[in-house]
Design a protein around this motif. Structure first.
Motif, PDB file in Angstrom:
ATOM      1  N   PRO A 277       0.821  -1.209   0.000  1.00 48.61           N
ATOM      2  CA  PRO A 277       0.000   0.000   0.000  1.00 48.61           C
ATOM      3  C   PRO A 277       0.858   1.264   0.000  1.00 48.61           C
ATOM      4  N   PRO A 278       0.436   2.309  -0.688  1.00 49.75           N
ATOM      5  CA  PRO A 278       1.198   3.564  -0.652  1.00 49.75           C
ATOM      6  C   PRO A 278       1.123   4.192   0.731  1.00 49.75           C
ATOM      7  N   PRO A 279       2.103   5.005   1.106  1.00 51.35           N
ATOM      8  CA  PRO A 279       2.118   5.586   2.461  1.00 51.35           C
ATOM      9  C   PRO A 279       0.897   6.439   2.783  1.00 51.35           C
ATOM     10  N   PHE A 280       0.212   6.974   1.771  1.00 58.21           N
ATOM     11  CA  PHE A 280      -0.958   7.820   2.018  1.00 58.21           C
ATOM     12  C   PHE A 280      -2.254   7.013   2.108  1.00 58.21           C
ATOM     13  N   ALA A 281      -2.175   5.698   1.963  1.00 56.25           N
ATOM     14  CA  ALA A 281      -3.389   4.878   2.021  1.00 56.25           C
ATOM     15  C   ALA A 281      -3.133   3.592   2.798  1.00 56.25           C
ATOM     16  N   LEU A 282      -2.514   3.712   3.964  1.00 55.80           N
ATOM     17  CA  LEU A 282      -2.213   2.538   4.772  1.00 55.80           C
ATOM     18  C   LEU A 282      -3.465   2.015   5.454  1.00 55.80           C
ATOM     19  N   PRO A 283      -3.662   0.709   5.481  1.00 61.08           N
ATOM     20  CA  PRO A 283      -4.834   0.154   6.168  1.00 61.08           C
ATOM     21  C   PRO A 283      -4.688   0.268   7.678  1.00 61.08           C
ATOM     22  N   LYS A 284      -5.798   0.235   8.375  1.00 57.33           N
ATOM     23  CA  LYS A 284      -5.758   0.220   9.837  1.00 57.33           C
ATOM     24  C   LYS A 284      -5.304  -1.146  10.315  1.00 57.33           C
ATOM     25  N   GLY A 285      -4.791  -1.153  11.540  1.00 57.28           N
ATOM     26  CA  GLY A 285      -4.308  -2.402  12.092  1.00 57.28           C
ATOM     27  C   GLY A 285      -3.007  -2.831  11.451  1.00 57.28           C
ATOM     28  N   CYS A 286      -2.834  -4.140  11.294  1.00 58.48           N
ATOM     29  CA  CYS A 286      -1.634  -4.670  10.636  1.00 58.48           C
ATOM     30  C   CYS A 286      -1.646  -4.239   9.178  1.00 58.48           C
ATOM     31  N   ARG A 287      -0.552  -3.668   8.724  1.00 56.84           N
ATOM     32  CA  ARG A 287      -0.502  -3.142   7.353  1.00 56.84           C
ATOM     33  C   ARG A 287      -0.493  -4.244   6.302  1.00 56.84           C
ATOM     34  N   PHE A 288      -0.211  -5.458   6.708  1.00 54.31           N
ATOM     35  CA  PHE A 288      -0.180  -6.565   5.757  1.00 54.31           C
ATOM     36  C   PHE A 288      -1.512  -7.314   5.696  1.00 54.31           C
ATOM     37  N   HIS A 289      -2.441  -7.024   6.580  1.00 55.90           N
ATOM     38  CA  HIS A 289      -3.626  -7.885   6.692  1.00 55.90           C
ATOM     39  C   HIS A 289      -4.470  -7.977   5.414  1.00 55.90           C
ATOM     40  N   PRO A 290      -4.583  -6.927   4.564  1.00 54.04           N
ATOM     41  CA  PRO A 290      -5.385  -7.099   3.344  1.00 54.04           C
ATOM     42  C   PRO A 290      -4.814  -8.152   2.378  1.00 54.04           C
ATOM     43  N   ARG A 291      -3.527  -8.473   2.515  1.00 57.88           N
ATOM     44  CA  ARG A 291      -2.884  -9.447   1.624  1.00 57.88           C
ATOM     45  C   ARG A 291      -2.578 -10.762   2.331  1.00 57.88           C
ATOM     46  N   CYS A 292      -2.901 -10.846   3.613  1.00 59.03           N
ATOM     47  CA  CYS A 292      -2.478 -11.982   4.432  1.00 59.03           C
ATOM     48  C   CYS A 292      -3.520 -13.103   4.419  1.00 59.03           C
ATOM     49  N   PRO A 293      -3.129 -14.324   4.062  1.00 62.28           N
ATOM     50  CA  PRO A 293      -4.086 -15.443   4.072  1.00 62.28           C
ATOM     51  C   PRO A 293      -4.425 -15.933   5.474  1.00 62.28           C
ATOM     52  N   PHE A 294      -3.703 -15.467   6.472  1.00 63.76           N
ATOM     53  CA  PHE A 294      -3.931 -15.924   7.841  1.00 63.76           C
ATOM     54  C   PHE A 294      -4.604 -14.853   8.712  1.00 63.76           C
ATOM     55  N   ALA A 295      -5.033 -13.743   8.107  1.00 61.87           N
ATOM     56  CA  ALA A 295      -5.574 -12.621   8.877  1.00 61.87           C
ATOM     57  C   ALA A 295      -6.898 -12.997   9.555  1.00 61.87           C
ATOM     58  N   VAL A 296      -7.071 -12.462  10.764  1.00 62.89           N
ATOM     59  CA  VAL A 296      -8.329 -12.587  11.497  1.00 62.89           C
ATOM     60  C   VAL A 296      -8.821 -11.176  11.804  1.00 62.89           C
ATOM     61  N   ASP A 297     -10.012 -11.064  12.405  1.00 62.94           N
ATOM     62  CA  ASP A 297     -10.607  -9.745  12.649  1.00 62.94           C
ATOM     63  C   ASP A 297      -9.708  -8.846  13.475  1.00 62.94           C
ATOM     64  N   ALA A 298      -9.003  -9.429  14.463  1.00 67.42           N
ATOM     65  CA  ALA A 298      -8.132  -8.616  15.317  1.00 67.42           C
ATOM     66  C   ALA A 298      -7.012  -7.950  14.521  1.00 67.42           C
ATOM     67  N   CYS A 299      -6.603  -8.565  13.415  1.00 70.24           N
ATOM     68  CA  CYS A 299      -5.528  -7.998  12.588  1.00 70.24           C
ATOM     69  C   CYS A 299      -5.945  -6.665  11.968  1.00 70.24           C
ATOM     70  N   LYS A 300      -7.246  -6.451  11.823  1.00 63.20           N
ATOM     71  CA  LYS A 300      -7.741  -5.240  11.183  1.00 63.20           C
ATOM     72  C   LYS A 300      -7.787  -4.046  12.132  1.00 63.20           C
ATOM     73  N   SER A 301      -7.608  -4.288  13.405  1.00 66.35           N
ATOM     74  CA  SER A 301      -7.722  -3.195  14.378  1.00 66.35           C
ATOM     75  C   SER A 301      -6.455  -2.960  15.177  1.00 66.35           C
ATOM     76  N   GLU A 302      -5.597  -3.972  15.286  1.00 68.48           N
ATOM     77  CA  GLU A 302      -4.389  -3.854  16.090  1.00 68.48           C
ATOM     78  C   GLU A 302      -3.156  -3.787  15.201  1.00 68.48           C
ATOM     79  N   GLN A 303      -2.279  -2.816  15.482  1.00 71.72           N
ATOM     80  CA  GLN A 303      -0.992  -2.754  14.787  1.00 71.72           C
ATOM     81  C   GLN A 303       0.032  -3.457  15.659  1.00 71.72           C
TER      82      GLN A 303
END
Length: 327
Positions: A277-303
């Motif tokens: 992701p570009p620096p001006f459009a970083l996702p919330k939580g873990c920055r890798f979670h949109p591409r991560c096959p192991f992501a869970v809901d907590a990954c979207k809120s916690e960095q």
């Protein structure tokens, strides 16, 4: 083993119309004396900006906002511009990505090497500087160095231009060498020669090396320690053997899975979906979670912070280590 370089909380930002964005965001790293740190990650992860931050060469509108870069007990970020010019070349030097654009096309190779020496030894004679420059060319195994001294960059091959860059970087015997993609655009044979040269020069001088690359094969061959960067942050770091044998972050696992191996039979290589992701459009939580096959809901809120998961092995993942990562 003592650390030559320590980077703590480094944050480098760029001013845009929409506000400041961070290309390097809270990086902590260290480089022990005489060892090689490999920094890996896809293009856009912040590797080159990190190296320019260490050298204090980030161009406007960028700036180092916070953090420290301590070399041999001195914080480089607190030095005056004049003092930092003295440090560059004599204590820390850099090999830039593309030697054809880094070398000045209107000056001879010899002039550019002696110019670097003259900056740190104003009392040396022209003849003495020439002799030292020729010795530097011999040191990096350039054939016919006396003739190459008077040639221009366009008269040299890509491999020889890269050797000239190394000769310039090592002209004043720095304690730390930063090599930013030193083998890019070189064929496999020349790449191997450059890596062998860097390894031999390190053994000869005892310098530390930061090796920045996206080529995991180069890192496996050269590095003692590895830091994996993603979206401006370090997501995994540890001894090279440990990181390659037992990756603890899904991003590292994906990078390793995308590399063909001779000891494994695969019909297809693994691929990491999406892009950094570009620096001006970083996702919330873990920055890798949109591409991560192991992501869970907590990954979207916690960095997740870097956590120590094994001896000297850290990863920034709330699920690490899990068995699924090693499947």
């Amino acid at each position: 083993m003592t650390d030559l370089l320590t980077i703590a909380g480094l944050r480098t930002v760029f001013r845009t119309h929409g506000g400041e964005i961070a290309a390097v965001d809270g990086v902590d790293l260290s480089v022990p004396r005489g060892r090689t740190l490999g920094i890996v990650g896809e293009s856009g992860c912040g590797k080159s900006v990190l190296s320019l931050s260490v050298m204090r060469l980030v161009a406007h509108p960028g700036r180092v906002a916070t953090g420290s870069v301590t070399l041999d007990g001195r914080d480089l970020l607190k030095l005056s511009n004049a003092d930092m010019r003295d440090v560059r070349g004599s204590q820390v030097a850099m090999i830039f990505q593309e030697p054809m654009t880094s070398l000045n096309p209107v000056h001879t190779v010899g002039f550019q090497i002696t110019e670097a020496m003259r900056a740190h030894d104003t009392h040396a004679s022209k003849a003495e500087l020439k002799n030292r420059a020729i010795e530097a060319l011999k040191r990096v195994r350039i054939p016919a160095p006396e003739r190459r001294f008077d040639e221009y960059p366009h008269q040299l091959s890509g491999g020889m231009r890269q050797r000239v860059m190394i000769a310039m970087a090592l002209a004043c015997s720095p304690k730390l060498l930063i090599a930013d993609e030193p083998t890019t655009a070189l064929d496999v044979t020349v790449q191997a020669q450059i890596l062998d040269l860097l390894r031999d020069l390190q053994q000869e001088t005892g310098m530390s090396i930061i090796l920045i690359t996206h080529d995991l094969g180069v890192v496996a061959e050269m590095a003692d320690d590895v830091a994996v960067m993603y979206a401006g942050r370090v997501v995994e770091r540890g001894a090279a053997g440990a990181v390659f044998a037992d990756p603890m972050h899904p991003y590292t696992l994906g990078l390793l899975g995308s590399v063909p191996r001779l000891d494994e039979e695969r019909e297809t290589l693994l691929a990491i979906e999406g892009s950094v992701p570009p620096p001006f459009a970083l996702p919330k939580g873990c920055r890798f979670h949109p591409r991560c096959p192991f992501a869970v809901d907590a990954c979207k809120s916690e960095q997740p912070p870097l956590r120590m998961l094994a001896d000297g092995h850290q990863a920034a993942c709330i699920r690490a280590p899990v068995e699924a990562f090693v499947a």
